[in-house]
Design a protein around this motif. Structure first.
Motif, PDB file in Angstrom:
ATOM      1  N   LYS A  41       0.846  -1.208   0.000  1.00 26.98           N
ATOM      2  CA  LYS A  41       0.000   0.000   0.000  1.00 26.98           C
ATOM      3  C   LYS A  41       0.877   1.252   0.000  1.00 26.98           C
ATOM      4  O   LYS A  41       0.605   2.206  -0.721  1.00 26.98           O
ATOM      5  CB  LYS A  41      -0.913   0.011   1.223  1.00 26.98           C
ATOM      6  N   LYS A  42       1.937   1.251   0.806  1.00 28.23           N
ATOM      7  CA  LYS A  42       2.834   2.401   0.863  1.00 28.23           C
ATOM      8  C   LYS A  42       3.491   2.609  -0.494  1.00 28.23           C
ATOM      9  O   LYS A  42       3.577   3.735  -0.982  1.00 28.23           O
ATOM     10  CB  LYS A  42       3.900   2.176   1.936  1.00 28.23           C
ATOM     11  N   TYR A  43       3.926   1.530  -1.132  1.00 29.55           N
ATOM     12  CA  TYR A  43       4.551   1.620  -2.455  1.00 29.55           C
ATOM     13  C   TYR A  43       3.558   2.153  -3.476  1.00 29.55           C
ATOM     14  O   TYR A  43       3.893   3.020  -4.283  1.00 29.55           O
ATOM     15  CB  TYR A  43       5.060   0.239  -2.869  1.00 29.55           C
ATOM     16  N   ALA A  44       2.319   1.666  -3.427  1.00 35.33           N
ATOM     17  CA  ALA A  44       1.303   2.118  -4.378  1.00 35.33           C
ATOM     18  C   ALA A  44       1.014   3.599  -4.182  1.00 35.33           C
ATOM     19  O   ALA A  44       0.866   4.346  -5.156  1.00 35.33           O
ATOM     20  CB  ALA A  44       0.028   1.292  -4.215  1.00 35.33           C
ATOM     21  N   ILE A  45       0.942   4.042  -2.944  1.00 35.48           N
ATOM     22  CA  ILE A  45       0.687   5.459  -2.682  1.00 35.48           C
ATOM     23  C   ILE A  45       1.864   6.298  -3.170  1.00 35.48           C
ATOM     24  O   ILE A  45       1.677   7.357  -3.764  1.00 35.48           O
ATOM     25  CB  ILE A  45       0.410   5.683  -1.178  1.00 35.48           C
ATOM     26  N   ASP A  46       3.094   5.835  -2.935  1.00 33.69           N
ATOM     27  CA  ASP A  46       4.265   6.564  -3.405  1.00 33.69           C
ATOM     28  C   ASP A  46       4.268   6.668  -4.925  1.00 33.69           C
ATOM     29  O   ASP A  46       4.563   7.721  -5.482  1.00 33.69           O
ATOM     30  CB  ASP A  46       5.550   5.895  -2.928  1.00 33.69           C
TER      31      ASP A  46
END
Length: 76
Positions: A41-46
């Motif tokens: 999720k963090k990677y997708a948001i970044d």
């Protein structure tokens, strides 16, 4: 009779330990899966934030270019 009861208790204890190990393994696997999901999720948001930043920058540069072209046409 006492030996049979003792053997049954030992088997019961082994089974309880086995169940505890299985539950613990499952908990560890679930924690690892949650961590992977959180990282994803963090990677997708970044990635999404980077995409919006790039598109916003390109739109801003095009708007500035259009403003210069219009200014040269008007004040020439």
């Amino acid at each position: 009779m006492k030996e049979k009861l003792k053997r049954v208790e030992e088997e019961k204890m082994k089974l309880e330990l086995y169940v505890a190990d299985v539950v613990d393994d499952h908990k560890i696997k679930m924690d690892a899966m949650r961590l992977k999901i959180r990282k994803f999720k963090k990677y997708a948001i970044d990635i999404e934030a980077w995409y919006h930043y790039a598109v916003g920058s390109i739109v801003t540069l095009v708007a500035i270019l259009i403003a210069f072209v219009v200014a040269f046409k008007c004040f020439r």
